[in-house]
Design an enzyme around this catalytic site. Structure first.
Site, PDB file in Angstrom:
ATOM      1  N   VAL A  17       0.964  -1.092   0.053  1.00 23.98           N
ATOM      2  CA  VAL A  17      -0.065   0.011   0.166  1.00 23.98           C
ATOM      3  C   VAL A  17       0.865   1.144   0.114  1.00 23.98           C
ATOM      4  CG1 VAL A  17      -1.585   1.355   1.209  1.00 23.98           C
ATOM      5  CG2 VAL A  17      -1.828  -1.055   1.093  1.00 23.98           C
ATOM      6  N   SER A  18       0.533   2.181  -0.897  1.00 25.35           N
ATOM      7  CA  SER A  18       1.549   3.570  -0.930  1.00 25.35           C
ATOM      8  C   SER A  18       0.858   4.493  -0.618  1.00 25.35           C
ATOM      9  CB  SER A  18       2.031   3.668  -2.595  1.00 25.35           C
ATOM     10  OG  SER A  18       0.810   3.921  -3.350  1.00 25.35           O
ATOM     11  N   THR A  19      -0.309   4.614  -0.177  1.00 26.79           N
ATOM     12  CA  THR A  19      -0.877   5.669   0.239  1.00 26.79           C
ATOM     13  C   THR A  19      -2.019   5.504   1.273  1.00 26.79           C
ATOM     14  OG1 THR A  19      -2.826   5.946  -1.247  1.00 26.79           O
ATOM     15  CG2 THR A  19      -0.550   7.080  -1.977  1.00 26.79           C
ATOM     16  N   GLN A  57      -5.204   4.446  -0.511  1.00 28.55           N
ATOM     17  CA  GLN A  57      -5.690   3.240  -0.850  1.00 28.55           C
ATOM     18  C   GLN A  57      -6.258   2.395   0.233  1.00 28.55           C
ATOM     19  OE1 GLN A  57      -1.784   2.217  -2.358  1.00 28.55           O
ATOM     20  NE2 GLN A  57      -2.504   2.118  -4.542  1.00 28.55           N
ATOM     21  N   ASP A  61       0.132   2.906  -9.567  1.00 26.26           N
ATOM     22  CA  ASP A  61      -0.925   3.238  -8.514  1.00 26.26           C
ATOM     23  C   ASP A  61      -1.708   4.661  -9.149  1.00 26.26           C
ATOM     24  OD1 ASP A  61       0.033   1.166  -6.905  1.00 26.26           O
ATOM     25  OD2 ASP A  61       1.175   2.494  -5.476  1.00 26.26           O
TER      26      ASP A  61
END
Length: 82
Positions: free
Chosen positions: A8-10, A13, A81
């Site tokens: 998960v990058s943010t 999300q 993403d």
């Protein structure tokens, strides 16, 4: 051994249902077993290919510890993403 990789990058999300936990759950369901090696990177952008868990997964695969990798979505491995 089956490995699962999630990322998960943010925070967005995570809020929209792509949390680490939901991805792990989906991958375990797809694997058909809870006997998996788990690799999770949280807070890493798609632009960074040097991620701690992804690096460990690569090392373990090169040592022959992993027979298959399951990920929630292929973009978890390589990015995209947007």
């Amino acid at each position: 051994m089956t490995a699962i990789y999630v990322r998960v990058s943010t925070e967005e999300q995570a809020i929209k249902g792509s949390s680490i936990d939901s991805q792990i759950e989906a991958c375990i369901k797809k694997a058909g077993t809870k006997d998996v090696l788990k690799y999770a990177d949280e807070g890493f952008s798609e632009e960074l290919l040097e991620r701690p868990a992804l690096n460990r997964l690569r090392e373990d695969a090169s040592e022959g510890l992993i027979s298959q990798v399951i990920c929630y979505d292929p973009d978890r491995l390589y990015g995209n993403d947007h």
